[in-house]
Scaffold this motif. Structure first.
Motif, mmCIF file in Angstrom:
data_model
loop_
_atom_site.group_PDB
_atom_site.id
_atom_site.type_symbol
_atom_site.label_atom_id
_atom_site.label_comp_id
_atom_site.label_asym_id
_atom_site.label_seq_id
_atom_site.Cartn_x
_atom_site.Cartn_y
_atom_site.Cartn_z
ATOM 1 N N THR A 147 0.830 -1.204 0.000
ATOM 2 C CA THR A 147 0.000 0.000 0.000
ATOM 3 C C THR A 147 0.866 1.256 0.000
ATOM 4 O O THR A 147 0.632 2.179 -0.784
ATOM 5 C CB THR A 147 -0.896 0.005 1.267
ATOM 6 O OG1 THR A 147 -1.593 -1.245 1.306
ATOM 7 C CG2 THR A 147 -1.881 1.154 1.267
ATOM 8 N N LEU A 148 1.876 1.267 0.864
ATOM 9 C CA LEU A 148 2.755 2.445 0.935
ATOM 10 C C LEU A 148 3.393 2.730 -0.423
ATOM 11 O O LEU A 148 3.390 3.877 -0.899
ATOM 12 C CB LEU A 148 3.847 2.213 2.006
ATOM 13 C CG LEU A 148 4.916 3.294 2.126
ATOM 14 C CD1 LEU A 148 4.320 4.636 2.502
ATOM 15 C CD2 LEU A 148 5.973 2.902 3.168
ATOM 16 N N SER A 149 3.898 1.708 -1.087
ATOM 17 C CA SER A 149 4.570 1.944 -2.367
ATOM 18 C C SER A 149 3.573 2.403 -3.432
ATOM 19 O O SER A 149 3.906 3.218 -4.296
ATOM 20 C CB SER A 149 5.347 0.713 -2.831
ATOM 21 O OG SER A 149 4.502 -0.397 -2.926
ATOM 22 N N ALA A 150 2.338 1.915 -3.343
ATOM 23 C CA ALA A 150 1.324 2.349 -4.317
ATOM 24 C C ALA A 150 0.960 3.813 -4.083
ATOM 25 O O ALA A 150 0.799 4.582 -5.042
ATOM 26 C CB ALA A 150 0.078 1.470 -4.209
ATOM 27 N N ILE A 151 0.841 4.211 -2.818
ATOM 28 C CA ILE A 151 0.524 5.611 -2.515
ATOM 29 C C ILE A 151 1.639 6.503 -3.062
ATOM 30 O O ILE A 151 1.391 7.529 -3.707
ATOM 31 C CB ILE A 151 0.366 5.817 -0.983
ATOM 32 C CG1 ILE A 151 -0.876 5.079 -0.469
ATOM 33 C CG2 ILE A 151 0.293 7.301 -0.623
ATOM 34 C CD1 ILE A 151 -1.006 5.040 1.051
ATOM 35 N N ILE A 152 2.875 6.083 -2.838
ATOM 36 C CA ILE A 152 4.011 6.893 -3.302
ATOM 37 C C ILE A 152 4.061 6.937 -4.825
ATOM 38 O O ILE A 152 4.168 8.002 -5.426
ATOM 39 C CB ILE A 152 5.325 6.348 -2.714
ATOM 40 C CG1 ILE A 152 5.347 6.637 -1.209
ATOM 41 C CG2 ILE A 152 6.544 6.976 -3.384
ATOM 42 C CD1 ILE A 152 6.369 5.877 -0.438
ATOM 43 N N ALA A 153 3.932 5.764 -5.451
ATOM 44 C CA ALA A 153 4.010 5.719 -6.920
ATOM 45 C C ALA A 153 2.948 6.619 -7.542
ATOM 46 O O ALA A 153 3.224 7.344 -8.510
ATOM 47 C CB ALA A 153 3.840 4.285 -7.414
ATOM 48 N N SER A 154 1.729 6.613 -6.973
ATOM 49 C CA SER A 154 0.695 7.431 -7.607
ATOM 50 C C SER A 154 0.892 8.908 -7.287
ATOM 51 O O SER A 154 0.621 9.757 -8.129
ATOM 52 C CB SER A 154 -0.713 6.950 -7.258
ATOM 53 O OG SER A 154 -0.891 6.957 -5.887
ATOM 54 N N LEU A 218 -4.999 1.054 -7.111
ATOM 55 C CA LEU A 218 -4.638 2.448 -6.895
ATOM 56 C C LEU A 218 -3.729 2.986 -8.005
ATOM 57 O O LEU A 218 -4.003 4.040 -8.590
ATOM 58 C CB LEU A 218 -3.947 2.575 -5.519
ATOM 59 C CG LEU A 218 -3.531 3.964 -5.084
ATOM 60 C CD1 LEU A 218 -4.763 4.844 -4.894
ATOM 61 C CD2 LEU A 218 -2.737 3.910 -3.781
ATOM 62 N N VAL A 219 -2.653 2.280 -8.303
ATOM 63 C CA VAL A 219 -1.684 2.853 -9.255
ATOM 64 C C VAL A 219 -2.172 2.843 -10.706
ATOM 65 O O VAL A 219 -1.893 3.786 -11.444
ATOM 66 C CB VAL A 219 -0.280 2.213 -9.187
ATOM 67 C CG1 VAL A 219 0.375 2.467 -7.861
ATOM 68 C CG2 VAL A 219 -0.297 0.739 -9.521
ATOM 69 N N THR A 220 -2.896 1.798 -11.095
ATOM 70 C CA THR A 220 -3.318 1.749 -12.501
ATOM 71 C C THR A 220 -4.271 2.905 -12.815
ATOM 72 O O THR A 220 -4.317 3.395 -13.934
ATOM 73 C CB THR A 220 -3.984 0.405 -12.867
ATOM 74 O OG1 THR A 220 -5.001 0.117 -11.908
ATOM 75 C CG2 THR A 220 -2.979 -0.718 -12.901
ATOM 76 N N LYS A 221 -5.008 3.364 -11.774
ATOM 77 C CA LYS A 221 -5.906 4.520 -11.962
ATOM 78 C C LYS A 221 -5.120 5.799 -12.201
ATOM 79 O O LYS A 221 -5.612 6.734 -12.803
ATOM 80 C CB LYS A 221 -6.751 4.721 -10.698
ATOM 81 C CG LYS A 221 -7.980 3.858 -10.652
ATOM 82 C CD LYS A 221 -9.013 4.436 -9.666
ATOM 83 C CE LYS A 221 -10.150 3.457 -9.523
ATOM 84 N NZ LYS A 221 -9.940 2.485 -8.439
ATOM 85 N N SER A 222 -3.876 5.826 -11.643
ATOM 86 C CA SER A 222 -3.117 7.070 -11.795
ATOM 87 C C SER A 222 -2.059 6.962 -12.887
ATOM 88 O O SER A 222 -1.026 7.638 -12.855
ATOM 89 C CB SER A 222 -2.505 7.489 -10.459
ATOM 90 O OG SER A 222 -1.562 6.531 -10.069
ATOM 91 N N GLY A 223 -2.291 6.084 -13.842
ATOM 92 C CA GLY A 223 -1.430 6.055 -15.029
ATOM 93 C C GLY A 223 -0.099 5.350 -14.836
ATOM 94 O O GLY A 223 0.885 5.678 -15.496
ATOM 95 N N CYS A 224 -0.088 4.366 -13.949
ATOM 96 C CA CYS A 224 1.178 3.658 -13.662
ATOM 97 C C CYS A 224 0.933 2.154 -13.820
ATOM 98 O O CYS A 224 -0.054 1.628 -13.308
ATOM 99 C CB CYS A 224 1.559 4.026 -12.225
ATOM 100 S SG CYS A 224 2.989 3.182 -11.538
ATOM 101 N N ASP A 225 1.827 1.477 -14.544
ATOM 102 C CA ASP A 225 1.739 0.014 -14.632
ATOM 103 C C ASP A 225 2.283 -0.586 -13.336
ATOM 104 O O ASP A 225 3.120 0.036 -12.680
ATOM 105 C CB ASP A 225 2.618 -0.505 -15.785
ATOM 106 C CG ASP A 225 1.908 -0.445 -17.133
ATOM 107 O OD1 ASP A 225 0.792 0.109 -17.206
ATOM 108 O OD2 ASP A 225 2.490 -0.947 -18.110
ATOM 109 N N MET A 226 1.832 -1.765 -13.008
ATOM 110 C CA MET A 226 2.398 -2.434 -11.829
ATOM 111 C C MET A 226 2.730 -3.889 -12.163
ATOM 112 O O MET A 226 1.966 -4.554 -12.852
ATOM 113 C CB MET A 226 1.388 -2.402 -10.671
ATOM 114 C CG MET A 226 1.983 -2.922 -9.375
ATOM 115 S SD MET A 226 0.753 -3.069 -8.061
ATOM 116 C CE MET A 226 0.544 -4.844 -8.064
ATOM 117 N N VAL A 227 3.893 -4.334 -11.706
ATOM 118 C CA VAL A 227 4.300 -5.721 -11.950
ATOM 119 C C VAL A 227 4.536 -6.424 -10.618
ATOM 120 O O VAL A 227 5.205 -5.882 -9.735
ATOM 121 C CB VAL A 227 5.589 -5.773 -12.815
ATOM 122 C CG1 VAL A 227 6.100 -7.200 -12.941
ATOM 123 C CG2 VAL A 227 5.343 -5.174 -14.194
#
Ligand code: GLU
Length: 255
Positions: A147-154, A218-227
């Motif tokens: 969760t923390l990394s997703a908040i930061i990435a977005s 969270l991240v895919t909504k803000s234009g970031c791919d996640m692997v």
């Protein structure tokens, strides 16, 4: 590319809680090389509690808050000592950022945190982030680094979030109990069926598939791919960054 890489406890530590030296050395080498090639790397590293458990010889993840926080205090030192030493071998400077839920919720704290992060990137340093486990309690904790990394990435408009853990990716069934389970290579839309594939937690860390799928939402909504990929194969990070099929890739919305 701006890339957030989250390393889970299961990747950094042996099951004893002691550092997996070979693994961390390889990871730091590859991340240094990616940075040398022009990418911005932000590392979110778990392992403070796990490593503290190992170093203090506690024999397992403690239940009570004070022991967990004491373990984090010891383990966080060791983590940063190792990162500082290994990244320095490749001429990279690291900076430590420890935050809690308050720093995300409170606008002023969040702004300060983001300013520091941007400044570190501007200065060419490699930010290493973890939750400040020594002070965070139930009421204010983010709780897990997926969760923390997703908040930061977005919030810093990263283009890619990589979650490294002890699983190869997202499977259509639990691979630990179903030998015929198949890995899903690409997720274009996080449907209820995908959410239903979440299962339990790891042993030393906190995250599991549920927190990873929430992170992807969270991240895919803000234009970031996640692997989601297995941290046991550090060189695969090159392929992930090049967009080659490794683990499970969640494609950003409208991507
Ligand atoms: N902040 C915790 C630690 O460093 C890890 C949280 C997680 O495993 O997601 O031990």
């Amino acid at each position: 590319m701006r890339i957030v890489i989250k390393i889970g406890t299961s990747t950094l530590a042996h099951s004893t809680g002691r550092l997996n030296i070979r693994r961390i050395e390889q990871l730091c080498k590859v991340m240094s090389d990616l940075k040398n090639s022009g990418h911005e790397i932000i590392l979110v590293s778990s392992g403070a509690i796990g490593m503290g458990v190992g170093k203090l010889g506690l024999g397992g993840r403690p239940e009570d808050i004070a022991s967990k926080q004491a373990a984090a205090a010891v383990g966080q030192c060791e983590l940063m000592y190792v990162y500082d030493k290994l990244f320095a071998e490749y001429n990279h400077t690291v900076g430590q950022l420890l935050i809690t839920g308050i720093d995300i919720e409170n606008e002023r704290h969040r702004k300060n945190f983001e300013n520091t992060l941007y400044k570190l990137l501007e200065l060419g340093a490699l930010p290493i982030i973890n939750e400040n486990d020594t002070v965070s309690t139930d009421e204010i904790e983010i709780g897990d680094n997926d969760t923390l990394s997703a908040i930061i990435a977005s919030s810093i408009n990263a283009e890619l979030l990589v979650l490294l853990s002890d699983i190869n990716g997202l499977y259509n069934k639990n691979p630990k109990t179903h030998p015929d389970a198949e890995m899903i290579e690409v997720v274009r839309k996080i449907t209820p069926d995908i959410v239903a594939l979440s299962d339990g937690k790891g042993v030393l860390g906190t995250g599991g598939m549920a927190t990873k799928i929430k992170a992807a939402e969270l991240v895919t909504k803000s234009g970031c791919d996640m692997v989601i990929a297995n941290g046991a194969y550090p060189k695969k990070l090159y392929d992930i960054v090049e967009g080659k099929p490794v683990g499970t890739r969640f494609i950003k919305e409208n991507g």
